[in-house]
Enzyme design. Sequence first.
Site, PDB file in Angstrom:
ATOM      1  N   HIS A  22       4.569  19.527  19.748  1.00 50.08           N
ATOM      2  CA  HIS A  22       5.447  18.720  20.601  1.00 50.08           C
ATOM      3  C   HIS A  22       6.807  19.382  20.912  1.00 50.08           C
ATOM      4  O   HIS A  22       7.243  19.427  22.045  1.00 50.08           O
ATOM      5  CB  HIS A  22       5.724  17.364  19.956  1.00 50.08           C
ATOM      6  CG  HIS A  22       4.485  16.639  19.532  1.00 50.08           C
ATOM      7  ND1 HIS A  22       3.363  16.568  20.308  1.00 50.08           N
ATOM      8  CD2 HIS A  22       4.180  15.951  18.396  1.00 50.08           C
ATOM      9  CE1 HIS A  22       2.433  15.850  19.689  1.00 50.08           C
ATOM     10  NE2 HIS A  22       2.906  15.467  18.526  1.00 50.08           N
TER      11      HIS A  22
ATOM     12  N   LYS B   2       5.023  11.233  27.637  1.00 47.35           N
ATOM     13  CA  LYS B   2       6.116  10.260  27.561  1.00 47.35           C
ATOM     14  C   LYS B   2       6.957  10.390  28.830  1.00 47.35           C
ATOM     15  O   LYS B   2       7.353  11.493  29.202  1.00 47.35           O
ATOM     16  CB  LYS B   2       6.989  10.528  26.329  1.00 47.35           C
ATOM     17  CG  LYS B   2       6.280  10.217  25.014  1.00 47.35           C
ATOM     18  CD  LYS B   2       7.210  10.457  23.839  1.00 47.35           C
ATOM     19  CE  LYS B   2       6.480  10.436  22.514  1.00 47.35           C
ATOM     20  NZ  LYS B   2       6.160   9.105  22.008  1.00 47.35           N
TER      21      LYS B   2
ATOM     22  N   ASP C  71     -25.628   9.880  16.406  1.00 44.82           N
ATOM     23  CA  ASP C  71     -24.793  10.727  15.571  1.00 44.82           C
ATOM     24  C   ASP C  71     -24.395  11.958  16.404  1.00 44.82           C
ATOM     25  O   ASP C  71     -25.236  12.526  17.108  1.00 44.82           O
ATOM     26  CB  ASP C  71     -25.696  11.120  14.379  1.00 44.82           C
ATOM     27  CG  ASP C  71     -25.056  12.084  13.429  1.00 44.82           C
ATOM     28  OD1 ASP C  71     -23.990  12.613  13.758  1.00 44.82           O
ATOM     29  OD2 ASP C  71     -25.644  12.307  12.355  1.00 44.82           O
TER      30      ASP C  71
ATOM     31  N   HIS D 172       0.621  14.343  23.353  1.00 37.36           N
ATOM     32  CA  HIS D 172       1.053  13.039  23.877  1.00 37.36           C
ATOM     33  C   HIS D 172       2.554  12.996  24.188  1.00 37.36           C
ATOM     34  O   HIS D 172       3.013  12.165  24.950  1.00 37.36           O
ATOM     35  CB  HIS D 172       0.616  11.894  22.947  1.00 37.36           C
ATOM     36  CG  HIS D 172       1.490  11.710  21.752  1.00 37.36           C
ATOM     37  ND1 HIS D 172       1.397  12.484  20.630  1.00 37.36           N
ATOM     38  CD2 HIS D 172       2.499  10.839  21.499  1.00 37.36           C
ATOM     39  CE1 HIS D 172       2.295  12.097  19.746  1.00 37.36           C
ATOM     40  NE2 HIS D 172       2.973  11.100  20.250  1.00 37.36           N
TER      41      HIS D 172
HETATM   42  C1  BG6 Z   1       1.856  13.044  16.068  1.00 39.16           C
HETATM   43  C2  BG6 Z   1       2.062  13.531  14.674  1.00 39.16           C
HETATM   44  O1  BG6 Z   1       1.353  14.061  16.878  1.00 39.16           O
HETATM   45  O2  BG6 Z   1       3.102  12.580  16.592  1.00 39.16           O
HETATM   46  C3  BG6 Z   1       2.643  12.443  13.810  1.00 39.16           C
HETATM   47  O3  BG6 Z   1       0.808  13.950  14.143  1.00 39.16           O
HETATM   48  C4  BG6 Z   1       3.914  11.896  14.413  1.00 39.16           C
HETATM   49  O4  BG6 Z   1       2.903  12.909  12.497  1.00 39.16           O
HETATM   50  C5  BG6 Z   1       3.679  11.507  15.859  1.00 39.16           C
HETATM   51  O5  BG6 Z   1       4.331  10.761  13.665  1.00 39.16           O
HETATM   52  C6  BG6 Z   1       4.976  11.138  16.535  1.00 39.16           C
HETATM   53  O6  BG6 Z   1       4.696  10.595  17.789  1.00 39.16           O
HETATM   54  P1  BG6 Z   1       5.607   9.455  18.407  1.00 39.16           P
HETATM   55  O7  BG6 Z   1       5.029   9.236  19.756  1.00 39.16           O
HETATM   56  O8  BG6 Z   1       5.522   8.278  17.508  1.00 39.16           O
HETATM   57  O9  BG6 Z   1       6.985  10.046  18.433  1.00 39.16           O
END
Ligand code: BG6
Length: 499
Positions: A248, A190, A96, A186
Amino acid sequence: MVAVNRNIKTAEPTNIVIFGVTGDLSKRKLIPALVRMLNCGLVHDDSKIVGVVNNRTEEVWIELVREGMQEYSPEIVKSEKKWKKFLSRLIMVPGDLGDEATFERLAEALVEIDGKKNAMFYCAIPPDWYGKVTKGLESAGLAKEDEGYRRLVIEKPFGHNLESARELNKELQKVFDEKQIYRIDHYLGKESVQNLLVYRFANSIMEPLWNRNYIDHIQISASETIGIEYRAKYYEKSGALRDMIQSHLMQMMTLVAMEPPVEFSADAVRDEKMKVLRAIRSIKPEQIKIQTVSAQYASGTVEGEAAQAYVAEEFVPPESTTETFSAVRFYIDNWRWQGVPFILWSGKRMKARASEVMIRFRKPPFNLFDSHASVPAANALVFRLQPDGGVVLRLNAKKPGLTTDNEPMIMRAPYANNTEDVADAYEILMHDVLTGDGTLFSRADEVETSWAIVEPILNEWKKRLSITRYRSGSWDIPEMDELTRDCVGGWHKPLAQHE
Ligand code: BG6
């Protein structure tokens, strides 16, 4: 298979420790990315994947991994040889995360794995667990870089406002040096987003035009057709401004607006991004109505399917005023961008799915060709980030025939002919962690500054008692026309892939 450049840095053997290895992110993204990276040599062959698993036997865990891979990496499960090889890399540490003994066990397991002192700790867990995990790693002596490197990876949200982001940074930095911390956004992983920097700094035709003298305004958007899916509990506390814009889209804005860095290295790039954030004009409470839009999806039809309203989603209270669409009009007070609106917007359940950066140039000063016709449309350069990455340039051309009238001419260039060559964001980002490159990760000061920028909006929106609704699968948000009224071409709505 991802195209791997021969000059790419090879990662050293590393123990890849995943907290939250039975969760959705691991299943959908991390494990499949690691499998592909192992297959093409981006992860060193002598690396192990260590899963910290609670309340499950090793057998049950392996079965879960197998099920996930059947869906996301079926080629491995189908081949007995490949599956066995992959299995030989998996190590489970039971326990845990709230229990210090788990980290002691983890430390012992890492010692047992011969000669591999490097470790990457991936927190694929809810953010309120980050503190416990870092403390556990510290108490088991796993944060110190005595023999090999130790790197901590965390996922957004990095706090929910400025204060919580500061607290989180303090908590992490008590244990890890900032250089050991990799905050994943993330979007920055890309390829199409990184390509923005290449388009800007590998083409000499861009730089002379990239400023207030030629650009009318810029729109940076992430338009989604999905709803909130199963994430109501998170989304209710987040909303679109926190979920997409503070993270983002503001990161993308810094890439679009920054000055050329002195070199392509983590701190040089992040220093330039920071300068952009510091130059963003703060939005006063009385301007929030004028410079922002928030709205929530009602029921409708998306891509031919009936979609329910946000308030009808499971776990969303019927009186919820959480925004599923948000837009902010920012200004960057520096020599390059003074007076150029940057409109960032993102919405769920929109008419089309696309993420784009649209650079709208100024209108030609007058119409030389036909005194009766209006001034030709302003040029636009659209960087299409997804789903079908590429660049679109909108020019004006002569209409065929005995006329000097003009009509729009669209030049499209897809990014990669072979989409299999395009690496997944998680492959790029995990490879960067393994090779110690922090360029595509958010630094503590960037995270805090972007929270400071959106905080006045969050504070104002907290007070709202109702919210505008838009039909799912539509662009029915008239406030967006208002927000972009003085922008050449108005609100730029992306086309769907098939249009
Ligand atoms: C995430 C968000 O960080 O990014 C989501 O929490 C969103 O709500 C997603 O849908 C979008 O990522 P992608 O890569 O699908 O454009």
